[in-house]
Design a protein around this motif. Structure first.
Motif, mmCIF file in Angstrom:
data_model
loop_
_atom_site.group_PDB
_atom_site.id
_atom_site.type_symbol
_atom_site.label_atom_id
_atom_site.label_comp_id
_atom_site.label_asym_id
_atom_site.label_seq_id
_atom_site.Cartn_x
_atom_site.Cartn_y
_atom_site.Cartn_z
ATOM 1 N N ILE A 79 32.059 30.812 47.004
ATOM 2 C CA ILE A 79 32.464 31.303 45.693
ATOM 3 C C ILE A 79 32.830 30.135 44.781
ATOM 4 O O ILE A 79 32.409 30.093 43.624
ATOM 5 C CB ILE A 79 33.627 32.308 45.835
ATOM 6 N N ALA A 80 33.592 29.182 45.307
ATOM 7 C CA ALA A 80 33.968 28.006 44.510
ATOM 8 C C ALA A 80 32.726 27.251 44.068
ATOM 9 O O ALA A 80 32.613 26.849 42.896
ATOM 10 C CB ALA A 80 34.900 27.098 45.312
ATOM 11 N N LYS A 81 31.777 27.078 44.976
ATOM 12 C CA LYS A 81 30.541 26.362 44.647
ATOM 13 C C LYS A 81 29.765 27.102 43.564
ATOM 14 O O LYS A 81 29.286 26.502 42.595
ATOM 15 C CB LYS A 81 29.688 26.184 45.901
ATOM 16 N N ARG A 82 29.627 28.434 43.699
ATOM 17 C CA ARG A 82 28.898 29.233 42.713
ATOM 18 C C ARG A 82 29.589 29.165 41.353
ATOM 19 O O ARG A 82 28.932 29.172 40.319
ATOM 20 C CB ARG A 82 28.805 30.681 43.201
ATOM 21 N N ALA A 83 30.928 29.092 41.360
ATOM 22 C CA ALA A 83 31.689 29.047 40.107
ATOM 23 C C ALA A 83 31.748 27.642 39.516
ATOM 24 O O ALA A 83 32.236 27.469 38.400
ATOM 25 C CB ALA A 83 33.109 29.554 40.339
ATOM 26 N N CYS A 84 31.256 26.655 40.264
ATOM 27 C CA CYS A 84 31.312 25.246 39.836
ATOM 28 C C CYS A 84 32.760 24.793 39.618
ATOM 29 O O CYS A 84 33.077 24.127 38.632
ATOM 30 C CB CYS A 84 30.473 25.011 38.585
ATOM 31 N N VAL A 85 33.619 25.194 40.547
ATOM 32 C CA VAL A 85 35.015 24.729 40.539
ATOM 33 C C VAL A 85 35.347 24.232 41.936
ATOM 34 O O VAL A 85 34.662 24.558 42.906
ATOM 35 C CB VAL A 85 36.012 25.849 40.136
ATOM 36 N N GLY A 86 36.409 23.457 42.026
ATOM 37 C CA GLY A 86 36.855 22.994 43.328
ATOM 38 C C GLY A 86 37.531 24.119 44.096
ATOM 39 O O GLY A 86 38.013 25.094 43.516
ATOM 40 N N VAL A 87 37.563 23.965 45.413
ATOM 41 C CA VAL A 87 38.205 24.971 46.257
ATOM 42 C C VAL A 87 39.688 25.089 45.900
ATOM 43 O O VAL A 87 40.250 26.191 45.900
ATOM 44 C CB VAL A 87 38.015 24.631 47.749
ATOM 45 N N GLY A 88 40.313 23.978 45.533
ATOM 46 C CA GLY A 88 41.721 24.009 45.140
ATOM 47 C C GLY A 88 41.946 24.881 43.912
ATOM 48 O O GLY A 88 42.934 25.625 43.837
ATOM 49 N N THR A 89 41.022 24.814 42.957
ATOM 50 C CA THR A 89 41.124 25.656 41.757
ATOM 51 C C THR A 89 41.030 27.123 42.136
ATOM 52 O O THR A 89 41.779 27.956 41.641
ATOM 53 C CB THR A 89 40.005 25.287 40.755
ATOM 54 N N LEU A 90 40.103 27.434 43.043
ATOM 55 C CA LEU A 90 39.961 28.816 43.483
ATOM 56 C C LEU A 90 41.263 29.303 44.124
ATOM 57 O O LEU A 90 41.775 30.366 43.777
ATOM 58 C CB LEU A 90 38.805 28.931 44.478
ATOM 59 N N TYR A 91 41.830 28.489 45.040
ATOM 60 C CA TYR A 91 43.040 28.919 45.745
ATOM 61 C C TYR A 91 44.276 28.933 44.847
ATOM 62 O O TYR A 91 45.217 29.667 45.127
ATOM 63 C CB TYR A 91 43.270 28.060 46.995
ATOM 64 N N ARG A 92 44.292 28.144 43.787
ATOM 65 C CA ARG A 92 45.411 28.231 42.837
ATOM 66 C C ARG A 92 45.408 29.585 42.142
ATOM 67 O O ARG A 92 46.452 30.153 41.844
ATOM 68 C CB ARG A 92 45.327 27.110 41.789
ATOM 69 N N ASN A 93 44.230 30.084 41.868
ATOM 70 C CA ASN A 93 44.113 31.383 41.210
ATOM 71 C C ASN A 93 44.240 32.544 42.190
ATOM 72 O O ASN A 93 44.794 33.587 41.846
ATOM 73 C CB ASN A 93 42.770 31.489 40.479
ATOM 74 N N PHE A 94 43.689 32.378 43.380
ATOM 75 C CA PHE A 94 43.664 33.446 44.382
ATOM 76 C C PHE A 94 44.002 32.835 45.736
ATOM 77 O O PHE A 94 43.125 32.261 46.388
ATOM 78 C CB PHE A 94 42.287 34.125 44.405
ATOM 79 N N PRO A 95 45.261 32.934 46.156
ATOM 80 C CA PRO A 95 45.705 32.242 47.368
ATOM 81 C C PRO A 95 45.026 32.718 48.655
ATOM 82 O O PRO A 95 45.023 31.993 49.645
ATOM 83 C CB PRO A 95 47.209 32.507 47.422
ATOM 84 N N THR A 96 44.447 33.926 48.637
ATOM 85 C CA THR A 96 43.745 34.437 49.819
ATOM 86 C C THR A 96 42.486 35.174 49.369
ATOM 87 O O THR A 96 42.362 35.579 48.209
ATOM 88 C CB THR A 96 44.617 35.436 50.614
ATOM 89 N N LYS A 97 41.596 35.365 50.311
ATOM 90 C CA LYS A 97 40.386 36.140 50.046
ATOM 91 C C LYS A 97 40.768 37.570 49.663
ATOM 92 O O LYS A 97 40.171 38.166 48.773
ATOM 93 C CB LYS A 97 39.514 36.124 51.306
ATOM 94 N N GLN A 98 41.794 38.108 50.313
ATOM 95 C CA GLN A 98 42.213 39.471 50.008
ATOM 96 C C GLN A 98 42.759 39.571 48.581
ATOM 97 O O GLN A 98 42.540 40.567 47.900
ATOM 98 C CB GLN A 98 43.247 39.955 51.021
ATOM 99 N N ALA A 99 43.459 38.530 48.103
ATOM 100 C CA ALA A 99 43.959 38.544 46.724
ATOM 101 C C ALA A 99 42.802 38.549 45.730
ATOM 102 O O ALA A 99 42.845 39.247 44.713
ATOM 103 C CB ALA A 99 44.869 37.348 46.479
#
Length: 193
Positions: A47-67
């Protein structure tokens, strides 16, 4: 799947900076695409790769897959509520109901993986703030449609929700949503005397 409390996806009551808000929207759009194609096997890194963002950016917004899935579920339910509201407002409730069912079947078919994952997640428990209004507004719509004969007089909102779950499961195995929409519409019609 066991349902647990979902941590908040982003700080509540705090506006995101412009770039942070754009990143969040890109993550959500990418997640919708990845879950639609990969289903529950989707990985946060994909998902991070498809969004062209770092994994850290993804987890800052959504701490878990369930979130992340909970937010996608909320958006999906909000879209359904808007469609139900349109159908309620239509002066021809029977035609509006049929259009709603066809649109829902088409959306489920286009997002079969996402629908399957959201079904496993039990969106009604994870997103009650969106699920309960959808149920209530659907009940209003059914009450408007029932006198037209477009649905059986004994069809309840719980019955309708169960039918939609079944439709979602069926559409995860076929792309012929038109056929299934026709069958659901015919099956819900009031019996003729």
């Amino acid at each position: 799947m066991t349902t647990t409390a979902v941590p908040p996806a982003a700080p509540v009551g705090r506006a995101l900076r412009g770039d942070a808000a754009r990143n969040r929207e890109r993550v959500l759009a990418a997640a919708r695409e990845v879950f639609s194609s990969e289903g529950g096997d989707a990985q946060m890194e994909q998902i991070a790769k498809r969004a062209c963002v770092g994994v850290g950016t993804l987890y800052r917004n959504f701490p878990t897959k369930q979130a992340l899935l909970a937010e996608l579920g909320r958006q999906f339910l909000d879209e359904r509520i808007a469609l139900v509201e349109e159908a309620i407002a239509d002066p021809d409730p029977a035609a509006a109901f049929e259009r709603l069912l066809r649109r829902t079947a088409a959306d489920m078919s286009a997002n079969a993986g996402l629908c399957h994952v959201l079904g496993d997640l039990q969106v009604d428990q994870v997103c009650p703030g969106a699920f309960l209004p959808l149920v209530h507004r659907t009940a209003v719509l059914l009450d408007r449609v029932r006198p037209t004969g477009a649905i059986r007089p004994d069809l309840t909102v719980d019955d309708f929700q169960a039918i939609m779950v079944g439709l979602s499961a069926a559409l995860s195995t076929t792309s012929n949503w038109e056929l299934f929409a026709d069958m659901v519409i015919a099956g819900m019609r009031a019996p003729r005397d």
